[in-house]
Scaffold this motif. Sequence first.
Motif, mmCIF file in Angstrom:
data_model
loop_
_atom_site.group_PDB
_atom_site.id
_atom_site.type_symbol
_atom_site.label_atom_id
_atom_site.label_comp_id
_atom_site.label_asym_id
_atom_site.label_seq_id
_atom_site.Cartn_x
_atom_site.Cartn_y
_atom_site.Cartn_z
ATOM 1 N N GLY A 41 0.669 -1.058 0.024
ATOM 2 C CA GLY A 41 -0.133 0.374 0.094
ATOM 3 C C GLY A 41 0.535 1.283 0.313
ATOM 4 N N LYS A 42 1.990 1.073 -0.293
ATOM 5 C CA LYS A 42 3.187 2.695 -0.304
ATOM 6 C C LYS A 42 4.216 2.456 -1.177
ATOM 7 C CE LYS A 42 2.356 3.197 4.145
ATOM 8 N NZ LYS A 42 0.992 4.767 4.577
ATOM 9 N N GLY A 43 3.935 3.388 -1.297
ATOM 10 C CA GLY A 43 5.292 3.481 -2.507
ATOM 11 C C GLY A 43 6.808 2.985 -2.171
ATOM 12 N N PRO A 44 7.632 2.399 -3.416
ATOM 13 C CA PRO A 44 8.546 2.744 -3.468
ATOM 14 C C PRO A 44 9.836 3.384 -1.992
ATOM 15 C CG PRO A 44 8.859 1.785 -5.516
ATOM 16 C CD PRO A 44 7.267 2.635 -4.293
ATOM 17 N N ALA A 45 10.753 2.576 -1.720
ATOM 18 C CA ALA A 45 11.100 3.748 -0.660
ATOM 19 C C ALA A 45 13.516 3.666 -0.732
ATOM 20 C CB ALA A 45 11.282 4.250 0.219
ATOM 21 N N ILE B 4 4.711 14.875 -2.334
ATOM 22 C CA ILE B 4 4.259 14.100 -3.543
ATOM 23 C C ILE B 4 2.831 14.057 -2.950
ATOM 24 C CG2 ILE B 4 4.187 12.240 -5.325
ATOM 25 C CD1 ILE B 4 7.416 11.897 -4.685
ATOM 26 N N THR B 5 1.339 14.066 -3.477
ATOM 27 C CA THR B 5 0.603 13.930 -3.714
ATOM 28 C C THR B 5 -0.376 12.811 -4.789
ATOM 29 O OG1 THR B 5 0.001 15.438 -2.221
ATOM 30 C CG2 THR B 5 -1.541 14.477 -3.353
ATOM 31 N N GLN B 6 -0.913 11.798 -4.919
ATOM 32 C CA GLN B 6 -1.036 11.442 -6.028
ATOM 33 C C GLN B 6 -2.879 11.709 -5.358
ATOM 34 O OE1 GLN B 6 1.555 7.577 -6.923
ATOM 35 N NE2 GLN B 6 0.144 8.165 -7.821
ATOM 36 N N SER B 7 -3.676 11.324 -6.873
ATOM 37 C CA SER B 7 -4.557 11.257 -7.025
ATOM 38 C C SER B 7 -5.774 11.141 -8.044
ATOM 39 C CB SER B 7 -5.641 13.075 -6.810
ATOM 40 O OG SER B 7 -5.048 14.054 -7.302
ATOM 41 N N GLY B 100 20.699 12.130 -7.129
ATOM 42 C CA GLY B 100 19.278 12.036 -7.977
ATOM 43 C C GLY B 100 18.187 10.726 -7.163
ATOM 44 N N GLU B 101 18.340 11.030 -6.066
ATOM 45 C CA GLU B 101 17.044 9.456 -5.460
ATOM 46 C C GLU B 101 15.947 9.702 -6.263
ATOM 47 O OE1 GLU B 101 17.167 9.518 -0.857
ATOM 48 O OE2 GLU B 101 15.531 8.199 -1.062
ATOM 49 N N LEU B 102 15.089 8.914 -6.494
ATOM 50 C CA LEU B 102 13.771 8.738 -7.134
ATOM 51 C C LEU B 102 12.522 8.611 -5.357
ATOM 52 C CD1 LEU B 102 12.888 6.593 -10.160
ATOM 53 C CD2 LEU B 102 13.159 9.422 -9.519
ATOM 54 N N PHE B 103 11.760 9.797 -5.254
ATOM 55 C CA PHE B 103 11.515 9.843 -4.212
ATOM 56 C C PHE B 103 9.046 9.460 -4.456
ATOM 57 C CE2 PHE B 103 13.442 11.278 -1.049
ATOM 58 C CZ PHE B 103 14.778 11.924 -1.538
ATOM 59 N N PHE B 104 8.905 8.694 -4.774
ATOM 60 C CA PHE B 104 7.264 7.806 -5.088
ATOM 61 C C PHE B 104 6.308 8.557 -4.505
ATOM 62 C CE2 PHE B 104 8.891 4.543 -8.035
ATOM 63 C CZ PHE B 104 9.737 5.035 -7.896
ATOM 64 N N GLY B 105 5.565 8.281 -5.108
ATOM 65 C CA GLY B 105 4.114 9.261 -4.022
ATOM 66 C C GLY B 105 3.492 7.112 -3.532
ATOM 67 N N GLU B 106 2.301 7.596 -3.092
ATOM 68 C CA GLU B 106 2.009 6.984 -2.471
ATOM 69 C C GLU B 106 0.916 5.742 -3.709
ATOM 70 O OE1 GLU B 106 2.725 6.963 0.881
ATOM 71 O OE2 GLU B 106 0.852 6.455 1.589
ATOM 72 N N GLY B 107 0.738 6.154 -4.507
ATOM 73 C CA GLY B 107 0.200 4.877 -6.007
ATOM 74 C C GLY B 107 -1.859 5.387 -6.049
ATOM 75 N N SER B 108 -1.976 5.141 -6.803
ATOM 76 C CA SER B 108 -3.365 4.807 -7.780
ATOM 77 C C SER B 108 -3.507 4.340 -8.400
ATOM 78 C CB SER B 108 -3.422 6.208 -8.700
ATOM 79 O OG SER B 108 -2.849 7.720 -8.223
#
Lengths: 113, 113
Positions: A41-45, B4-7, B100-108
């Motif tokens: 339920g979370k994004g990768p980190a 980061i916010t996903q909707s 340049g690390e990637l930061f992800f949102g929580e997903g949709s």
Amino acid sequence: QQQVKQSPQSLIVQKGGIPIINCAYENTAFDYFPWYQQFPGKGPALLIAIRPDVSEKKEGRFTISFNKSAKQFSLHIMDSQPGDSATYFCAASMKDYGQNFVFGPGTRLSVLP
Amino acid sequence: DAGITQSPRHKVTETGTPVTLRCHQTENHRYMYWYRQDPGHGLRLIHYSYGVKDTDKGEVSDGYSVSRSKTEDFLLTLESATSSQTSVYFCAIRGQGAVGELFFGEGSRLTVL
């Protein structure tokens, strides 16, 4: 070839065990190799990352081993805990690829109490 | 927290309908990405953006379009959704550091019936 291969697909270990996840790549232009951890339920980190000029990097209980000649790298989790249960992705990136990342298919790790 | 916010976080739609997913960031990062995550495939890049109105295709861009009219918003549109686009979609931003690390949102999570 931009693909990154990852194995195993899933892994079950007892608490305290040392799970090992392996990845392989073809393109020798890749110059940055991160591992990402994802809980349900979370994004990768980002967990830990390595560049090809070193053969090993350790952060806490997590270690990356890198074999440049074999084009392989692996993640070792020392003294694994149930809280480490997650999906782990290896990835590769290079500057000439628009600074984009290629991800492996993932390994689902379960650490039993 | 990379801001980061996903909707929407969850959406069920029918085949043939248009769908737009929104990614909003609060930290003025230049690079933004849309990935889809499917079992056995890991994370696959759909489209990415390297600035306002500057976008490019990833490895699985067919059937998707994107727009970035403001630094903080990156929209992913499925013009006519198909069942093969049922997936979990992640937005990511690239950090400002040298690596340049990637930061992800929580997903949709999108389901196309």
